[in-house]
Design a protein around this motif. Structure first.
Motif, PDB file in Angstrom:
ATOM      1  N   TYR A   1      12.106  39.916 -19.308  1.00 17.62           N
ATOM      2  CA  TYR A   1      11.773  41.062 -18.459  1.00 17.62           C
ATOM      3  C   TYR A   1      13.022  41.470 -17.686  1.00 17.62           C
ATOM      4  O   TYR A   1      14.083  40.853 -17.797  1.00 17.62           O
ATOM      5  N   ASP A   2      12.882  42.507 -16.879  1.00 19.91           N
ATOM      6  CA  ASP A   2      13.969  42.967 -16.026  1.00 19.91           C
ATOM      7  C   ASP A   2      14.208  41.932 -14.913  1.00 19.91           C
ATOM      8  O   ASP A   2      13.254  41.473 -14.263  1.00 19.91           O
ATOM      9  N   ARG A   3      15.473  41.576 -14.689  1.00 23.40           N
ATOM     10  CA  ARG A   3      15.788  40.473 -13.780  1.00 23.40           C
ATOM     11  C   ARG A   3      15.256  40.666 -12.351  1.00 23.40           C
ATOM     12  O   ARG A   3      14.730  39.705 -11.771  1.00 23.40           O
ATOM     13  N   PRO A   4      15.374  41.847 -11.728  1.00 26.81           N
ATOM     14  CA  PRO A   4      14.847  41.984 -10.359  1.00 26.81           C
ATOM     15  C   PRO A   4      13.380  41.595 -10.236  1.00 26.81           C
ATOM     16  O   PRO A   4      12.962  41.021  -9.224  1.00 26.81           O
ATOM     17  N   GLN A   5      12.587  41.893 -11.263  1.00 25.52           N
ATOM     18  CA  GLN A   5      11.174  41.510 -11.225  1.00 25.52           C
ATOM     19  C   GLN A   5      11.018  39.997 -11.345  1.00 25.52           C
ATOM     20  O   GLN A   5      10.209  39.381 -10.644  1.00 25.52           O
ATOM     21  N   LEU A   6      11.788  39.375 -12.228  1.00 16.94           N
ATOM     22  CA  LEU A   6      11.683  37.926 -12.415  1.00 16.94           C
ATOM     23  C   LEU A   6      12.045  37.169 -11.136  1.00 16.94           C
ATOM     24  O   LEU A   6      11.535  36.080 -10.890  1.00 16.94           O
ATOM     25  N   GLU A   7      12.905  37.754 -10.344  1.00 17.37           N
ATOM     26  CA  GLU A   7      13.314  37.095  -9.103  1.00 17.37           C
ATOM     27  C   GLU A   7      12.263  37.208  -8.013  1.00 17.37           C
ATOM     28  O   GLU A   7      12.448  36.676  -6.917  1.00 17.37           O
ATOM     29  N   THR A   8      11.140  37.886  -8.302  1.00 18.82           N
ATOM     30  CA  THR A   8      10.030  37.945  -7.344  1.00 18.82           C
ATOM     31  C   THR A   8       8.923  36.945  -7.678  1.00 18.82           C
ATOM     32  O   THR A   8       7.891  36.925  -7.008  1.00 18.82           O
ATOM     33  N   LEU A   9       9.113  36.131  -8.722  1.00 18.01           N
ATOM     34  CA  LEU A   9       8.096  35.137  -9.081  1.00 18.01           C
ATOM     35  C   LEU A   9       7.821  34.212  -7.903  1.00 18.01           C
ATOM     36  O   LEU A   9       8.728  33.881  -7.120  1.00 18.01           O
ATOM     37  N   ALA A  10       6.571  33.778  -7.803  1.00 17.02           N
ATOM     38  CA  ALA A  10       6.115  33.069  -6.614  1.00 17.02           C
ATOM     39  C   ALA A  10       6.919  31.817  -6.294  1.00 17.02           C
ATOM     40  O   ALA A  10       7.294  31.586  -5.142  1.00 17.02           O
ATOM     41  N   ASP A  11       7.200  30.985  -7.280  1.00 18.78           N
ATOM     42  CA  ASP A  11       7.864  29.704  -7.043  1.00 18.78           C
ATOM     43  C   ASP A  11       9.238  29.714  -7.704  1.00 18.78           C
ATOM     44  O   ASP A  11       9.400  29.287  -8.838  1.00 18.78           O
ATOM     45  N   GLN A  12      10.238  30.205  -6.987  1.00 21.00           N
ATOM     46  CA  GLN A  12      11.576  30.314  -7.559  1.00 21.00           C
ATOM     47  C   GLN A  12      12.188  28.955  -7.867  1.00 21.00           C
ATOM     48  O   GLN A  12      13.012  28.823  -8.775  1.00 21.00           O
TER      49      GLN A  12
ATOM     50  N   GLY B   1      19.699  57.165 -15.495  1.00 22.08           N
ATOM     51  CA  GLY B   1      19.494  56.434 -14.248  1.00 22.08           C
ATOM     52  C   GLY B   1      18.849  55.083 -14.435  1.00 22.08           C
ATOM     53  O   GLY B   1      18.763  54.294 -13.489  1.00 22.08           O
ATOM     54  N   VAL B   2      18.386  54.780 -15.658  1.00 20.56           N
ATOM     55  CA  VAL B   2      17.677  53.525 -15.914  1.00 20.56           C
ATOM     56  C   VAL B   2      18.607  52.549 -16.624  1.00 20.56           C
ATOM     57  O   VAL B   2      19.133  52.848 -17.700  1.00 20.56           O
ATOM     58  N   ARG B   3      18.793  51.395 -16.014  1.00 16.97           N
ATOM     59  CA  ARG B   3      19.551  50.313 -16.625  1.00 16.97           C
ATOM     60  C   ARG B   3      18.713  49.047 -16.527  1.00 16.97           C
ATOM     61  O   ARG B   3      18.350  48.643 -15.423  1.00 16.97           O
ATOM     62  N   VAL B   4      18.416  48.466 -17.653  1.00 16.21           N
ATOM     63  CA  VAL B   4      17.534  47.302 -17.691  1.00 16.21           C
ATOM     64  C   VAL B   4      18.384  46.034 -17.769  1.00 16.21           C
ATOM     65  O   VAL B   4      19.150  45.862 -18.722  1.00 16.21           O
ATOM     66  N   ASP B   5      18.268  45.190 -16.772  1.00 17.74           N
ATOM     67  CA  ASP B   5      18.960  43.898 -16.785  1.00 17.74           C
ATOM     68  C   ASP B   5      18.040  42.868 -17.437  1.00 17.74           C
ATOM     69  O   ASP B   5      17.317  42.132 -16.756  1.00 17.74           O
ATOM     70  N   VAL B   6      18.038  42.855 -18.754  1.00 16.59           N
ATOM     71  CA  VAL B   6      17.127  41.989 -19.501  1.00 16.59           C
ATOM     72  C   VAL B   6      17.479  40.520 -19.254  1.00 16.59           C
ATOM     73  O   VAL B   6      18.632  40.115 -19.406  1.00 16.59           O
ATOM     74  N   SER B   7      16.464  39.737 -18.872  1.00 15.62           N
ATOM     75  CA  SER B   7      16.655  38.308 -18.616  1.00 15.62           C
ATOM     76  C   SER B   7      15.474  37.534 -19.166  1.00 15.62           C
ATOM     77  O   SER B   7      14.379  38.083 -19.348  1.00 15.62           O
ATOM     78  N   ALA B   8      15.707  36.254 -19.431  1.00 17.54           N
ATOM     79  CA  ALA B   8      14.635  35.353 -19.865  1.00 17.54           C
ATOM     80  C   ALA B   8      14.295  34.417 -18.721  1.00 17.54           C
ATOM     81  O   ALA B   8      15.168  34.029 -17.938  1.00 17.54           O
ATOM     82  N   CYS B   9      13.032  34.046 -18.637  1.00 18.50           N
ATOM     83  CA  CYS B   9      12.581  33.193 -17.538  1.00 18.50           C
ATOM     84  C   CYS B   9      11.572  32.169 -18.056  1.00 18.50           C
ATOM     85  O   CYS B   9      10.637  32.529 -18.779  1.00 18.50           O
ATOM     86  N   ARG B  10      11.780  30.908 -17.709  1.00 21.50           N
ATOM     87  CA  ARG B  10      10.825  29.855 -18.056  1.00 21.50           C
ATOM     88  C   ARG B  10      10.564  28.981 -16.834  1.00 21.50           C
ATOM     89  O   ARG B  10      11.285  29.059 -15.833  1.00 21.50           O
ATOM     90  N   LEU B  11       9.519  28.159 -16.937  1.00 18.49           N
ATOM     91  CA  LEU B  11       9.154  27.260 -15.838  1.00 18.49           C
ATOM     92  C   LEU B  11       9.682  25.854 -16.110  1.00 18.49           C
ATOM     93  O   LEU B  11       9.528  25.330 -17.211  1.00 18.49           O
ATOM     94  N   ARG B  12      10.291  25.245 -15.097  1.00 18.46           N
ATOM     95  CA  ARG B  12      10.739  23.860 -15.238  1.00 18.46           C
ATOM     96  C   ARG B  12       9.552  22.927 -15.462  1.00 18.46           C
ATOM     97  O   ARG B  12       9.665  21.914 -16.141  1.00 18.46           O
ATOM     98  N   SER B  13       8.393  23.297 -14.883  1.00 23.89           N
ATOM     99  CA  SER B  13       7.208  22.442 -14.979  1.00 23.89           C
ATOM    100  C   SER B  13       6.502  22.564 -16.329  1.00 23.89           C
ATOM    101  O   SER B  13       5.528  21.864 -16.583  1.00 23.89           O
ATOM    102  N   HIS B  14       6.976  23.459 -17.193  1.00 24.57           N
ATOM    103  CA  HIS B  14       6.365  23.656 -18.512  1.00 24.57           C
ATOM    104  C   HIS B  14       7.425  23.390 -19.581  1.00 24.57           C
ATOM    105  O   HIS B  14       8.123  24.314 -20.012  1.00 24.57           O
ATOM    106  N   PRO B  15       7.563  22.146 -20.045  1.00 28.08           N
ATOM    107  CA  PRO B  15       8.570  21.824 -21.058  1.00 28.08           C
ATOM    108  C   PRO B  15       8.351  22.658 -22.327  1.00 28.08           C
ATOM    109  O   PRO B  15       7.222  22.826 -22.781  1.00 28.08           O
ATOM    110  N   LEU B  16       9.443  23.167 -22.874  1.00 29.02           N
ATOM    111  CA  LEU B  16       9.361  23.987 -24.076  1.00 29.02           C
ATOM    112  C   LEU B  16       9.151  23.113 -25.305  1.00 29.02           C
ATOM    113  O   LEU B  16       9.695  22.013 -25.396  1.00 29.02           O
ATOM    114  N   SER B  17       8.371  23.616 -26.266  1.00 27.11           N
ATOM    115  CA  SER B  17       8.281  22.956 -27.565  1.00 27.11           C
ATOM    116  C   SER B  17       9.634  23.060 -28.250  1.00 27.11           C
ATOM    117  O   SER B  17      10.512  23.826 -27.835  1.00 27.11           O
ATOM    118  N   ASP B  18       9.812  22.296 -29.324  1.00 28.44           N
ATOM    119  CA  ASP B  18      11.073  22.363 -30.062  1.00 28.44           C
ATOM    120  C   ASP B  18      11.341  23.780 -30.559  1.00 28.44           C
ATOM    121  O   ASP B  18      12.474  24.267 -30.522  1.00 28.44           O
TER     122      ASP B  18
END
Length: 310
Positions: free
Chosen positions: A147-158, A275-292
């Motif tokens: 998602y766009d990075r500014p939105q990801l930085e509003t997640l509840a538990d940074q 006027g639109v520039r999307v700062d595409v970023s990926a975000c995951r949770l440390r508490s949710h280990p990723l599958s292989d």
């Protein structure tokens, strides 16, 4: 339950026409192989081979069993490969929650690398509003978000989030080249002429959250208000581009999705700042280990060097 090892041994004897040759291929003694074959015949209630000079002649029962056993053993081999690929991160389903522009960019960016490495990973890309995606991330319905990075930085538990910047994508105004060639004004060089051209043409735009609209350049906002929205409101940017390629509408798109169209001369970018520039970023949770598999896709997204996201 049929003992798979006995089926493997039977197939070896069938294909070698010889107990001794099959035993050598299997790395076991001939008496041990003969004993195992006898147990299988007892289970089947019939002979599998008849001795003929120095070779073995399969019975009708053996011929029928060979076909069925081959299918069973091939399926088992497929299961072994599936498990191996899963643990190597080359199989499985990866579920990604996406912003309005991410699904098309993800598909184009990941298809090549996954194909080249022989991966059987399946991508389940789900575009939605940010609040719904955030809920899905914390409910573990998604492996991660793009998602766009500014939105990801509003997640509840940074403290529980890992945010990885991927790419800075300005959206460009795009038009069918055939339409531009018909214009007498220099729409590819003069912003005023380009705005007048945009005002006359039908638009195709993706559905976006309100915060994206608030970032639009003044000329873009003014035209949208005057037109009361776009003629074609589409679910994804790929659908907008499809209309543009067909010569039905102008649209906006990042360079990543239109490079080939510009190079081929089918589409033309206009000298307008949306006027639109999307700062595409990926975000995951440390508490949710990723599958292989999810970890492999994450690595493909964020790796340095010649990554398509860089």
């Amino acid at each position: 339950m049929w003992p798979l090892q006995q089926l493997v041994q039977f197939r070896a004897v069938y294909e070698h026409d010889s107990l001794s040759a099959a035993a050598r291929a299997l790395g076991m003694s001939q008496p041990a192989l003969s004993h195992s074959l006898g147990k299988l015949e007892a289970r089947l209630g019939g002979a599998l081979f008849q001795r003929h000079t120095r070779s073995l002649r399969p019975t009708d029962l053996a011929r029928a069993l060979y076909k069925q056993a081959g299918r069973v053993l091939d399926e088992v081999a497929g299961l072994d490969l599936l498990v191996t690929r899963f643990h190597e991160g080359r199989s499985g389903v990866v579920r990604i929650g996406c912003g309005p522009f991410a699904p098309d960019i993800l598909g184009q960016s990941l298809a090549g690398p996954l194909r080249r490495e022989g991966s059987s990973i399946r991508l389940d890309l789900h575009a939605d509003q940010f609040d719904a995606l955030q809920e899905g991330l914390y409910a573990y319905r998604y492996d991660f978000l793009v998602y766009d990075r500014p939105q990801l930085e509003t997640l509840a538990d940074q403290a529980d989030t890992v945010v990885q910047p991927l790419r800075h994508l300005p959206l460009r105004a795009v038009a069918p080249a055939a339409w531009v060639r018909e214009q007498k004004a220099p729409v590819t060089e003069d912003p005023v002429a380009a705005q007048a051209f945009m005002a006359r043409m039908p638009w195709a735009l993706p559905r976006v959250p309100v915060d994206y609209r608030q970032r639009l350049a003044p000329w873009f906002q003014t035209l949208l208000e005057q037109r009361k929205g776009a003629e074609y409101q589409m679910a994804a940017i790929s659908s907008c581009l499809a209309l543009c390629r067909a010569g039905q509408a102008v649209t906006v798109a990042p360079d990543l999705l239109i490079e080939a169209d510009i190079a081929s001369g089918h589409l033309v970018t206009l000298p307008l700042d949306t006027g639109v520039r999307v700062d595409v970023s990926a975000c995951r949770l440390r508490s949710h280990p990723l599958s292989d598999a999810a970890a492999r896709v994450w690595q493909l997204l964020v790796k340095s060097g010649d990554s398509p996201w860089r």
